[in-house]
Design a protein around this motif. Structure first.
Motif, PDB file in Angstrom:
ATOM      1  N   GLN A 113       0.849  -1.176   0.000  1.00 40.89           N
ATOM      2  CA  GLN A 113       0.000   0.000   0.000  1.00 40.89           C
ATOM      3  C   GLN A 113       0.892   1.235   0.000  1.00 40.89           C
ATOM      4  O   GLN A 113       1.625   1.469   0.973  1.00 40.89           O
ATOM      5  N   SER A 114       0.827   1.985  -1.076  1.00 42.01           N
ATOM      6  CA  SER A 114       1.652   3.179  -1.220  1.00 42.01           C
ATOM      7  C   SER A 114       0.980   4.113  -2.207  1.00 42.01           C
ATOM      8  O   SER A 114       0.063   3.725  -2.935  1.00 42.01           O
ATOM      9  N   VAL A 115       1.448   5.371  -2.226  1.00 41.33           N
ATOM     10  CA  VAL A 115       0.958   6.376  -3.164  1.00 41.33           C
ATOM     11  C   VAL A 115       2.160   7.109  -3.746  1.00 41.33           C
ATOM     12  O   VAL A 115       3.268   7.062  -3.202  1.00 41.33           O
ATOM     13  N   LEU A 116       1.913   7.799  -4.849  1.00 40.46           N
ATOM     14  CA  LEU A 116       2.944   8.592  -5.513  1.00 40.46           C
ATOM     15  C   LEU A 116       2.616  10.073  -5.368  1.00 40.46           C
ATOM     16  O   LEU A 116       1.457  10.474  -5.517  1.00 40.46           O
ATOM     17  N   LEU A 117       3.639  10.884  -5.104  1.00 35.20           N
ATOM     18  CA  LEU A 117       3.492  12.330  -5.010  1.00 35.20           C
ATOM     19  C   LEU A 117       4.200  12.995  -6.172  1.00 35.20           C
ATOM     20  O   LEU A 117       5.138  12.434  -6.759  1.00 35.20           O
ATOM     21  N   ASN A 118       3.779  14.221  -6.485  1.00 37.93           N
ATOM     22  CA  ASN A 118       4.381  14.963  -7.592  1.00 37.93           C
ATOM     23  C   ASN A 118       5.546  15.831  -7.138  1.00 37.93           C
ATOM     24  O   ASN A 118       5.852  16.852  -7.755  1.00 37.93           O
ATOM     25  N   VAL A 119       6.194  15.474  -6.041  1.00 37.85           N
ATOM     26  CA  VAL A 119       7.399  16.161  -5.572  1.00 37.85           C
ATOM     27  C   VAL A 119       8.496  15.119  -5.447  1.00 37.85           C
ATOM     28  O   VAL A 119       8.227  13.953  -5.144  1.00 37.85           O
ATOM     29  N   GLY A 120       9.734  15.554  -5.705  1.00 41.42           N
ATOM     30  CA  GLY A 120      10.840  14.611  -5.677  1.00 41.42           C
ATOM     31  C   GLY A 120      12.138  15.263  -5.284  1.00 41.42           C
ATOM     32  O   GLY A 120      12.181  16.226  -4.501  1.00 41.42           O
ATOM     33  N   ALA A 121      13.228  14.764  -5.879  1.00 40.80           N
ATOM     34  CA  ALA A 121      14.557  15.247  -5.521  1.00 40.80           C
ATOM     35  C   ALA A 121      14.738  16.717  -5.860  1.00 40.80           C
ATOM     36  O   ALA A 121      15.456  17.440  -5.163  1.00 40.80           O
ATOM     37  N   ASP A 153      12.721  18.967  -5.375  1.00 42.90           N
ATOM     38  CA  ASP A 153      12.121  19.728  -4.281  1.00 42.90           C
ATOM     39  C   ASP A 153      12.819  19.458  -2.954  1.00 42.90           C
ATOM     40  O   ASP A 153      12.349  19.909  -1.912  1.00 42.90           O
ATOM     41  N   GLY A 154      13.924  18.705  -2.989  1.00 39.59           N
ATOM     42  CA  GLY A 154      14.674  18.427  -1.778  1.00 39.59           C
ATOM     43  C   GLY A 154      14.132  17.298  -0.944  1.00 39.59           C
ATOM     44  O   GLY A 154      14.459  17.195   0.241  1.00 39.59           O
ATOM     45  N   ILE A 155      13.280  16.433  -1.513  1.00 41.20           N
ATOM     46  CA  ILE A 155      12.693  15.331  -0.762  1.00 41.20           C
ATOM     47  C   ILE A 155      13.767  14.271  -0.500  1.00 41.20           C
ATOM     48  O   ILE A 155      14.569  13.943  -1.374  1.00 41.20           O
ATOM     49  N   VAL A 156      13.753  13.724   0.713  1.00 44.94           N
ATOM     50  CA  VAL A 156      14.728  12.727   1.135  1.00 44.94           C
ATOM     51  C   VAL A 156      13.977  11.512   1.666  1.00 44.94           C
ATOM     52  O   VAL A 156      12.895  11.635   2.254  1.00 44.94           O
ATOM     53  N   LEU A 207      -0.743  15.752   0.289  1.00 41.88           N
ATOM     54  CA  LEU A 207       0.076  15.293   1.402  1.00 41.88           C
ATOM     55  C   LEU A 207       1.142  16.335   1.692  1.00 41.88           C
ATOM     56  O   LEU A 207       1.640  17.000   0.779  1.00 41.88           O
ATOM     57  N   ARG A 208       1.459  16.456   2.961  1.00 46.52           N
ATOM     58  CA  ARG A 208       2.491  17.384   3.407  1.00 46.52           C
ATOM     59  C   ARG A 208       3.706  16.576   3.843  1.00 46.52           C
ATOM     60  O   ARG A 208       3.609  15.727   4.737  1.00 46.52           O
ATOM     61  N   VAL A 209       4.832  16.823   3.207  1.00 47.45           N
ATOM     62  CA  VAL A 209       6.083  16.143   3.525  1.00 47.45           C
ATOM     63  C   VAL A 209       6.849  17.011   4.515  1.00 47.45           C
ATOM     64  O   VAL A 209       7.133  18.182   4.236  1.00 47.45           O
ATOM     65  N   LEU A 210       7.170  16.456   5.672  1.00 45.72           N
ATOM     66  CA  LEU A 210       7.869  17.197   6.718  1.00 45.72           C
ATOM     67  C   LEU A 210       9.374  17.033   6.547  1.00 45.72           C
ATOM     68  O   LEU A 210       9.884  15.904   6.537  1.00 45.72           O
ATOM     69  N   ARG A 211      10.056  18.159   6.429  1.00 41.26           N
ATOM     70  CA  ARG A 211      11.518  18.119   6.367  1.00 41.26           C
ATOM     71  C   ARG A 211      12.058  17.964   7.792  1.00 41.26           C
ATOM     72  O   ARG A 211      12.033  18.904   8.568  1.00 41.26           O
ATOM     73  N   SER A 212      12.506  16.802   8.130  1.00 39.15           N
ATOM     74  CA  SER A 212      13.032  16.538   9.468  1.00 39.15           C
ATOM     75  C   SER A 212      14.505  16.177   9.345  1.00 39.15           C
ATOM     76  O   SER A 212      14.863  15.025   9.131  1.00 39.15           O
ATOM     77  N   HIS A 213      15.351  17.192   9.427  1.00 35.78           N
ATOM     78  CA  HIS A 213      16.780  16.958   9.327  1.00 35.78           C
ATOM     79  C   HIS A 213      17.297  16.338  10.622  1.00 35.78           C
ATOM     80  O   HIS A 213      16.863  16.704  11.711  1.00 35.78           O
ATOM     81  N   PRO A 214      18.231  15.384  10.535  1.00 32.08           N
ATOM     82  CA  PRO A 214      18.747  14.753  11.765  1.00 32.08           C
ATOM     83  C   PRO A 214      19.504  15.747  12.613  1.00 32.08           C
ATOM     84  O   PRO A 214      20.078  16.718  12.122  1.00 32.08           O
ATOM     85  N   SER A 266       9.556   6.584   0.772  1.00 31.27           N
ATOM     86  CA  SER A 266      10.354   5.394   0.491  1.00 31.27           C
ATOM     87  C   SER A 266      10.571   5.304  -1.013  1.00 31.27           C
ATOM     88  O   SER A 266       9.801   4.678  -1.731  1.00 31.27           O
ATOM     89  N   GLY A 267      11.583   5.979  -1.467  1.00 30.90           N
ATOM     90  CA  GLY A 267      11.869   6.014  -2.901  1.00 30.90           C
ATOM     91  C   GLY A 267      11.627   7.391  -3.468  1.00 30.90           C
ATOM     92  O   GLY A 267      10.496   7.895  -3.423  1.00 30.90           O
ATOM     93  N   VAL A 268      12.702   8.015  -3.953  1.00 32.71           N
ATOM     94  CA  VAL A 268      12.615   9.384  -4.456  1.00 32.71           C
ATOM     95  C   VAL A 268      13.142   9.416  -5.881  1.00 32.71           C
ATOM     96  O   VAL A 268      14.239   8.904  -6.170  1.00 32.71           O
ATOM     97  N   GLY A 269      12.347   9.993  -6.777  1.00 36.97           N
ATOM     98  CA  GLY A 269      12.776  10.255  -8.133  1.00 36.97           C
ATOM     99  C   GLY A 269      13.028  11.735  -8.323  1.00 36.97           C
ATOM    100  O   GLY A 269      12.977  12.532  -7.383  1.00 36.97           O
ATOM    101  N   GLU A 270      13.315  12.112  -9.546  1.00 36.91           N
ATOM    102  CA  GLU A 270      13.593  13.514  -9.808  1.00 36.91           C
ATOM    103  C   GLU A 270      12.353  14.375  -9.628  1.00 36.91           C
ATOM    104  O   GLU A 270      12.437  15.481  -9.076  1.00 36.91           O
ATOM    105  N   ARG A 271      11.196  13.858 -10.062  1.00 36.15           N
ATOM    106  CA  ARG A 271       9.963  14.651  -9.993  1.00 36.15           C
ATOM    107  C   ARG A 271       8.875  13.995  -9.147  1.00 36.15           C
ATOM    108  O   ARG A 271       7.835  14.613  -8.916  1.00 36.15           O
ATOM    109  N   THR A 272       9.078  12.765  -8.730  1.00 33.26           N
ATOM    110  CA  THR A 272       8.063  12.058  -7.949  1.00 33.26           C
ATOM    111  C   THR A 272       8.716  11.371  -6.758  1.00 33.26           C
ATOM    112  O   THR A 272       9.937  11.193  -6.709  1.00 33.26           O
ATOM    113  N   ALA A 273       7.871  10.998  -5.815  1.00 35.37           N
ATOM    114  CA  ALA A 273       8.326  10.272  -4.629  1.00 35.37           C
ATOM    115  C   ALA A 273       7.235   9.292  -4.225  1.00 35.37           C
ATOM    116  O   ALA A 273       6.046   9.559  -4.401  1.00 35.37           O
TER     117      ALA A 273
END
Length: 310
Positions: free
Chosen positions: A139-147, A149-152, A265-272, A168-175
């Motif tokens: 069970q997963s979905v695809l988003l229109n944001v990727g690398a 946009d700084g997604i990790v 969906l809102r992706v939270l940037r949580s830097h270590p 879990s898995g980042v492309g250039e334009r999708t995640a």
């Protein structure tokens, strides 16, 4: 045999013609009687109607029933057409209602995302769900944001109401986002108000179970479940859902996120957190320097104080 048939045919033909003539004559007489405008004929018509018509109810019954049946069929056809029109109108209203509900929920999600209160250290990137690749096994979905946009990988995602999953898995334009309901999902959570630490384990059902509870008797249905932040997987304090018990009295979590309608969906940037590997220098308070003590030799005579020394 041929002669007998011809004889019967020759006999029936004149009789048939005579009967047709008599019936035609009677009809002509009745027509003339009904058309003659004369007082005597009018009295005859009235007397005939008074004598014959009351005794003809049994003959008029089939005609009356047939007329009622025709009227009822016409009414039934009209009611059927009205029913079909009402059904079509109800179907159109249902479609409009569904569209209105979807717009209302989408508006609520967007408003919730605008009013959400997060750790000031956290920033976020909102994305649109492109496709739902859910299946009985994943069970997963695809988003229109990727690398770009700084997604990790590993960042948490929310729908404005609650936690949805992790990147879990980042492309250039999708995640790709693995949902909390996926069988490979494992996140540490805290159950309030008891403060119990547990693990939310996905099992491809809408309400994943809670495992590794130290004291399950302290947990009650309706308790809030939030992310604990243990292991640095997710930021602490994100709403996950509420506890509920299934038919087998197993504790599960009714997720706060609306998994039926994942649109944004809102992706939270949580830097270590930065690791400190070196020890810092100790900073002492600014006191005056202490004079070293004077040591006397062992054979030195004791000091004497003269009168007048201060």
């Amino acid at each position: 045999m041929a002669r007998d048939r011809n004889a019967d045919y020759d006999f029936r033909t004149p009789v048939r013609r005579i009967l047709i003539g008599v019936v035609g004559f009677l009809l002509l007489v009745i027509f003339l009687i009904w058309r003659i405008d004369s007082p005597r004929v009018e009295r005859f018509r009235t007397a005939f109607i008074d004598r014959v018509v009351p005794n003809m109810d049994w003959a008029m019954a089939p005609v009356t029933k047939l007329a009622d049946m025709v009227g009822g069929f016409q009414s039934y056809a009209s009611l059927y057409e009205q029913n079909q029109e009402l059904r079509r109108e109800l179907q159109r209203m249902k479609s409009w209602k569904e569209a209105a509900v979807q717009l209302e929920q989408q508006n609520a999600k967007l408003l919730a995302q605008n009013q959400v209160r997060l750790d000031p250290k956290l920033t976020s990137v909102s994305g649109v769900v492109l496709a739902d690749s859910g299946s009985p096994f994943r069970q997963s979905v695809l988003l229109n944001v990727g690398a770009r946009d700084g997604i990790v990988d590993g960042w948490a995602t929310m729908d404005g109401l609650g936690l949805v999953g992790r990147i879990s898995g980042v492309g250039e334009r999708t995640a790709r986002v693995i949902l909390l309901t996926d069988a490979s999902s494992r996140i540490p959570v805290t159950i309030q108000p008891s403060g119990q630490r547990a693990m939310l384990v996905g099992d491809n059902t809408p309400a994943p179970p809670v495992e590794f509870l130290e004291t399950p008797e302290q947990v009650r249905p309706g308790d809030r479940v939030i992310s604990s932040g243990d292991g640095g997987i997710f930021p602490a304090g994100l709403l996950v859902g509420v506890v509920e018990a299934d038919s087998e009295r197993r504790l599960r979590v009714r997720l706060a996120a609306d998994y039926e309608r994942l649109s944004f969906l809102r992706v939270l940037r949580s830097h270590p957190a930065e690791e400190i590997n070196e020890a810092g220098s100790l900073i002492l308070p600014a006191f005056p320097p202490i004079q070293p003590a004077v040591t006397l030799p062992e054979n030195a005579p004791p000091a004497t104080v003269e009168p007048g020394d201060g």
